[in-house]
Structures are given as structure tokens and as C-alpha cells.
Design a protein around this motif. Structure first.
Motif, PDB file in Angstrom:
ATOM      1  N   LEU A  60       0.809  -1.208   0.000  1.00  0.00           N
ATOM      2  CA  LEU A  60       0.000   0.000   0.000  1.00  0.00           C
ATOM      3  C   LEU A  60       0.847   1.265   0.000  1.00  0.00           C
ATOM      4  N   GLU A  61       1.994   1.217   0.692  1.00  0.00           N
ATOM      5  CA  GLU A  61       2.877   2.387   0.746  1.00  0.00           C
ATOM      6  C   GLU A  61       3.573   2.624  -0.589  1.00  0.00           C
ATOM      7  N   ARG A  62       3.968   1.533  -1.252  1.00  0.00           N
ATOM      8  CA  ARG A  62       4.778   1.682  -2.459  1.00  0.00           C
ATOM      9  C   ARG A  62       3.951   1.959  -3.709  1.00  0.00           C
ATOM     10  N   LEU A  63       2.792   1.332  -3.809  1.00  0.00           N
ATOM     11  CA  LEU A  63       2.032   1.440  -5.056  1.00  0.00           C
ATOM     12  C   LEU A  63       1.168   2.699  -5.060  1.00  0.00           C
ATOM     13  N   ARG A  64       1.863   3.815  -5.278  1.00  0.00           N
ATOM     14  CA  ARG A  64       1.214   5.106  -5.437  1.00  0.00           C
ATOM     15  C   ARG A  64       1.694   5.716  -6.746  1.00  0.00           C
ATOM     16  N   HIS A  65       0.759   6.007  -7.643  1.00  0.00           N
ATOM     17  CA  HIS A  65       1.125   6.457  -8.980  1.00  0.00           C
ATOM     18  C   HIS A  65      -0.106   7.089  -9.619  1.00  0.00           C
ATOM     19  N   PRO A  66       0.077   8.141 -10.421  1.00  0.00           N
ATOM     20  CA  PRO A  66      -1.080   8.790 -11.057  1.00  0.00           C
ATOM     21  C   PRO A  66      -1.900   7.845 -11.933  1.00  0.00           C
ATOM     22  N   ALA A  67      -1.277   6.789 -12.451  1.00  0.00           N
ATOM     23  CA  ALA A  67      -2.005   5.865 -13.317  1.00  0.00           C
ATOM     24  C   ALA A  67      -2.984   4.999 -12.541  1.00  0.00           C
ATOM     25  N   ILE A  68      -2.813   4.906 -11.226  1.00  0.00           N
ATOM     26  CA  ILE A  68      -3.646   4.033 -10.399  1.00  0.00           C
ATOM     27  C   ILE A  68      -4.932   4.748 -10.013  1.00  0.00           C
ATOM     28  N   ALA A  69      -6.053   4.153 -10.377  1.00  0.00           N
ATOM     29  CA  ALA A  69      -7.357   4.704  -9.998  1.00  0.00           C
ATOM     30  C   ALA A  69      -7.768   4.225  -8.610  1.00  0.00           C
ATOM     31  N   GLU A  70      -7.431   2.967  -8.290  1.00  0.00           N
ATOM     32  CA  GLU A  70      -7.816   2.394  -6.996  1.00  0.00           C
ATOM     33  C   GLU A  70      -6.975   1.162  -6.717  1.00  0.00           C
ATOM     34  N   LEU A  71      -6.651   0.964  -5.462  1.00  0.00           N
ATOM     35  CA  LEU A  71      -5.987  -0.251  -5.000  1.00  0.00           C
ATOM     36  C   LEU A  71      -6.883  -0.830  -3.917  1.00  0.00           C
ATOM     37  N   ARG A  72      -7.589  -1.908  -4.240  1.00  0.00           N
ATOM     38  CA  ARG A  72      -8.589  -2.417  -3.298  1.00  0.00           C
ATOM     39  C   ARG A  72      -8.359  -3.905  -3.013  1.00  0.00           C
ATOM     40  N   GLY A  73      -8.674  -4.295  -1.796  1.00  0.00           N
ATOM     41  CA  GLY A  73      -8.519  -5.677  -1.385  1.00  0.00           C
ATOM     42  C   GLY A  73      -8.160  -5.750   0.082  1.00  0.00           C
ATOM     43  N   LYS A  74      -7.542  -6.849   0.462  1.00  0.00           N
ATOM     44  CA  LYS A  74      -7.138  -7.048   1.849  1.00  0.00           C
ATOM     45  C   LYS A  74      -6.025  -8.075   1.892  1.00  0.00           C
ATOM     46  N   GLY A  75      -5.089  -7.865   2.821  1.00  0.00           N
ATOM     47  CA  GLY A  75      -3.993  -8.826   2.986  1.00  0.00           C
ATOM     48  C   GLY A  75      -3.110  -8.869   1.763  1.00  0.00           C
ATOM     49  N   LEU A  76      -3.006 -10.035   1.163  1.00  0.00           N
ATOM     50  CA  LEU A  76      -2.242 -10.190  -0.077  1.00  0.00           C
ATOM     51  C   LEU A  76      -3.147 -10.653  -1.211  1.00  0.00           C
ATOM     52  N   LEU A  77      -4.344 -10.074  -1.254  1.00  0.00           N
ATOM     53  CA  LEU A  77      -5.264 -10.250  -2.371  1.00  0.00           C
ATOM     54  C   LEU A  77      -5.783  -8.870  -2.744  1.00  0.00           C
ATOM     55  N   TYR A  78      -5.210  -8.313  -3.811  1.00  0.00           N
ATOM     56  CA  TYR A  78      -5.538  -6.938  -4.194  1.00  0.00           C
ATOM     57  C   TYR A  78      -5.844  -6.837  -5.682  1.00  0.00           C
ATOM     58  N   GLY A  79      -6.674  -5.856  -5.975  1.00  0.00           N
ATOM     59  CA  GLY A  79      -6.910  -5.454  -7.340  1.00  0.00           C
ATOM     60  C   GLY A  79      -6.248  -4.109  -7.567  1.00  0.00           C
ATOM     61  N   LEU A  80      -5.350  -4.051  -8.537  1.00  0.00           N
ATOM     62  CA  LEU A  80      -4.680  -2.810  -8.920  1.00  0.00           C
ATOM     63  C   LEU A  80      -5.445  -2.259 -10.120  1.00  0.00           C
ATOM     64  N   LEU A  81      -6.261  -1.249  -9.899  1.00  0.00           N
ATOM     65  CA  LEU A  81      -7.174  -0.757 -10.930  1.00  0.00           C
ATOM     66  C   LEU A  81      -6.650   0.534 -11.550  1.00  0.00           C
ATOM     67  N   PHE A  82      -6.718   0.572 -12.874  1.00  0.00           N
ATOM     68  CA  PHE A  82      -6.263   1.734 -13.623  1.00  0.00           C
ATOM     69  C   PHE A  82      -7.467   2.497 -14.183  1.00  0.00           C
ATOM     70  N   HIS A  83      -7.196   3.624 -14.815  1.00  0.00           N
ATOM     71  CA  HIS A  83      -8.280   4.446 -15.351  1.00  0.00           C
ATOM     72  C   HIS A  83      -8.843   3.885 -16.655  1.00  0.00           C
ATOM     73  N   ASP A  84      -8.081   3.024 -17.326  1.00  0.00           N
ATOM     74  CA  ASP A  84      -8.545   2.444 -18.587  1.00  0.00           C
ATOM     75  C   ASP A  84      -7.859   1.100 -18.801  1.00  0.00           C
ATOM     76  N   LYS A  85      -8.429   0.305 -19.679  1.00  0.00           N
ATOM     77  CA  LYS A  85      -7.907  -1.044 -19.910  1.00  0.00           C
ATOM     78  C   LYS A  85      -6.563  -1.027 -20.646  1.00  0.00           C
ATOM     79  N   GLU A  86      -6.337  -0.005 -21.477  1.00  0.00           N
ATOM     80  CA  GLU A  86      -5.071   0.057 -22.213  1.00  0.00           C
ATOM     81  C   GLU A  86      -3.887   0.152 -21.249  1.00  0.00           C
TER      82      GLU A  86
END
Length: 391
Positions: A313-339
């Protein structure tokens, strides 16, 4: 082996041509035939929770293979690895989870649990959730809520109902006609969708009021993945039937459904052999799964999850990231578009990290590394992901 041979002789599941020809895997790394390595950030989709080729798991497989592989079908003779694993699981799952039925896979465990729920309650309606994924057999697909994955395969089981996840009002559709409600604690294929506060306890209470069984699918979330041994334990719910697979087998094919004796007795009588399987709970898979479970407990891998999650959670910070959701070691790294998701996945692969998308959304990547990953390896993986995202 070449890509051409794979295309010629294997029935592939997409037009994507695999490039990685696996030579070996160890810990959190996968190696190809040329010796190049990748960080496995998907754990075979939540299978390799104790890492690849753990020495204790390998030894358990070797020892059991030297004794016997398949003396008889499941349930007809006593096979020590099955019994030992079932006893161990029941002890850690607690009251109401005293009997285990082993299957070959998660899909098969879902199928069996649905059958048992219908017969036990005498009802026919099956309720599950939009965005859920429970398998690709006809029955498990019938209760999955991802339309794009079901296209062309119908008609499905009758009297199934999909309701919106996290919609409290929709829980009113659970009635005295409902045999069971099947739910994931975190929707895996749906994009690591978390339950709203209080939602799952409210769902459980509604099931009790209506006399419907609560079936909890922990195929992805079980065995420490979310920071507790099983996710329903932090969610504050008690399943009537718990469904397990993936990490259950320690890398070998194994599924299970677990419940109290009163419910499990349904498959014993009227008629007998109410659910049967030739290879489910095979001694090799049971031995591997038990060894992996003992590693998980004795090495206290679940207790490492919060600190590893904090790094993520601390490291994955970037303008391309729309949302980082989940718990523990199961996360979805979501972007603003599929490309962006496609480019990030492809570039991360070039840089030495294996990632994967989701079934129901195209703009995200699934992050679920082995629980054995070190702090340094976690930082290395985050470095790769950040570089893959670019400027």
C-alpha cells in the motif's frame, strides 16, 4: 517446447500465445528454460501460498508417492493423508465445521455444496451475486455472476437468482423458498471487491431468518491470504458450508466442502453415495495439502501478511492508479482504462514480474504473491510495477 507445439496440441483458453516455458519454480520465483526468472505475483491464482517447491511439501509428495497413489475410490477405504488433513482442518475451523468432503477442484466442491443445500433444505432456489465467480462447470457457472464468461453456454440451472453484491435492500429477496446463498468474502474474479461494513453479517442473519443455508466460497481467500487463516473469520460470519480449493492442495489438485455432521449426512442415505468422486482427496494431493497447511501454521505465515500488505500500500502510489482495493495479499490494482492495464502487465512481464487480470473487468491487475515473499522481494516487485506504469 515451442509455442507452435503448444498451439497445435493444447486446447488453449484464449488467443494469447504463452511465451513462458517453465523449467522450474522455487520460492516466489519462476524460471524458464533459459534460466530467466520472474517474480510470481499471482501464486498460480492464490494456489502457492507457501511458495513454490517448499521442501516440506516436496518431501511429503515423495514420501506418499513411495507408499501408494490410488488404492480405491474416495470413501471406500481409509487413506491416512485424507483423514489426517480433515482432522487438522476441522480443528482450526472450529465448531460446526467438523466434517470434510474432498473433491478434485473448487468447481466440483461448489457443485456438491449446491446439491447438498437443495437436499438438506428441500428447497430449489439458489441465490448468488453479480460479479461472483464460482467455477466453469455448468452448475458453478449457473451461479456465477459474470455474464461475459457465460455467453453461449446456456441454458443454465433453473431457479437461480443473481442479486447485487453489497446491496442491503436486495437481501430481502432471500425467502423461505431459498435453499442457499453462495457468497465470496471478497469477490476474486470480480476485481477484489470488498464487502461493505456490516454487509456479510446482515446477509448471514437474513439466511438464518429465512432458513436458507449460507455457503461461503473461500477458494481464493482461504489459507492466510487475507491476514487471517480464513477470511470468514475476520468477516464475522459462520458458514453452514465452507468451500475450499486452490491453496488447499499445496500445489496439487484438491477441493473440499466442509460442514457440520447434520448437513453432511445428507449424502450418506436416501440414496447412499449422494456425491461420489474417484480421485477427489487423492492421497498424494492430501499429503501435499497437509504439509503446506502445517508450513502455514508453524512458520506463522499469516502473521506476516499485514506487514507485507503495508509495503504494498505504501509503495504502489502512482497517477495511473485509480484504486488499490482488497485485503492482505489479495488486491486489485485498478487503472483508469484497460489500455494502461494491458501495457502495465506486458511491461512488467518484460521486467520480470508475472501478473494477471480479472474475469469481469479489463482495467485491473490481480496482485496475490506467495505469503512467503520477503520484504526485499516485495519491494522489488513494487519497483517493477512502478517502472512498468511509466511516467
Amino acid at each position: 517446447m515451442s509455442n507452435q507445439q503448444a498451439l497445435q496440441h493444447l486446447a488453449l483458453t484464449s488467443d494469447f500465445v504463452p511465451e513462458l516455458d517453465v523449467a522450474r519454480a522455487e520460492g516466489v520465483f519462476v524460471f524458464d528454460q533459459k534460466g530467466r526468472r520472474w517474480i510470481d505475483f499471482i501464486s498460480g491464482i492464490c494456489v502457492n501460498n507457501v511458495g513454490h517447491s517448499h521442501p516440506r511439501v516436496v518431501k511429503a509428495i515423495q514420501d506418499q508417492a513411495a507408499r501408494y497413489l490410488h488404492p480405491h475410490v474416495y470413501g471406500e477405504v481409509i487413506m491416512t493423508p485424507q483423514v489426517a488433513y480433515a482432522e487438522r482442518l476441522s480443528r482450526f475451523l472450529g465448531e460446526g465445521m467438523e466434517q470434510v468432503y474432498f473433491t478434485n477442484s473448487g468447481s466440483e466442491a461448489v457443485e456438491a455444496a449446491l446439491k447438498v443445500a437443495k437436499k438438506f433444505t428441500g428447497r430449489r432456489q439458489l441465490i448468488s451475486f453479480e460479479g461472483a465467480y464460482h467455477g466453469s462447470t455448468h452448475g458453478s457457472m449457473s451461479v456465477s455472476g459474470i455474464p461475459s464468461a457465460k455467453e453461449g453456454y446456456g441454458p443454465f440451472l433453473p431457479e437461480t437468482l443473481l442479486i447485487p453484491y453489497n446491496d442491503f435492500d436486495a437481501l430481502g429477496q432471500i425467502t423461505t423458498e431459498t435453499a442457499c446463498v453462495l457468497v465470496e468474502v471478497i469477490q476474486g474474479g470480480g476485481g477484489a471487491v470488498m464487502p461493505s461494513p456490516g454487509y456479510l453479517p446482515t446477509l448471514a442473519a437474513r439466511c438464518r431468518e429465512a432458513g436458507a443455508l449460507l455457503l461461503v466460497d473461500e477458494i481464493q481467500t482461504g489459507f492466510g491470504r487475507t491476514g487471517t487463516l480464513f477470511a470468514h473469520q475476520w468477516a464475522g460470519i459462520q458458514p453452514d458450508i465452507l468451500i475450499l480449493a486452490k491453496a488447499l492442495g499445496g500445489g496439487l489438485p484438491l477441493g473440499a466442502f466442509v460442514s457440520r455432521r447434520e448437513i453432511m449426512d445428507i449424502i450418506r442415505r436416501n440414496p447412499a453415495l449422494g456425491h461420489i468422486t474417484t480421485f477427489g482427496g487423492g492421497p498424494l494431493a492430501a499429503a501435499a495439502g497437509l504439509a503446506a497447511f502445517e508450513v502455514l501454521i508453524e512458520e506463522q505465515l499469516t502473521e506476516r501478511v499485514p506487514e507485507l500488505e503495508e509495503i504494498l500500500l505504501e509503495r504502489l502510489r502512482h497517477p495511473a492508479i485509480a484504486e488499490l482495493r482488497g485485503k492482505g495479499l489479495l488486491y486489485g490494482l485498478l487503472f483508469h482504462d484497460k489500455e494502461t492495464a494491458y501495457r502495465t502487465q506486458a511491461r512488467a512481464y518484460e521486467l520480470g514480474l508475472l501478473s494477471l487480470g480479472f474475469l469481469s473487468i479489463e482495467h485491473g491487475l490481480r496482485l496475490c504473491p506467495p505469503l512467503t515473499i520477503s520484504h526485499g522481494e516485495m519491494h522489488m516487485a513494487c519497483d517493477i510495477l512502478l517502472e512498468a506504469m511509466g511516467e
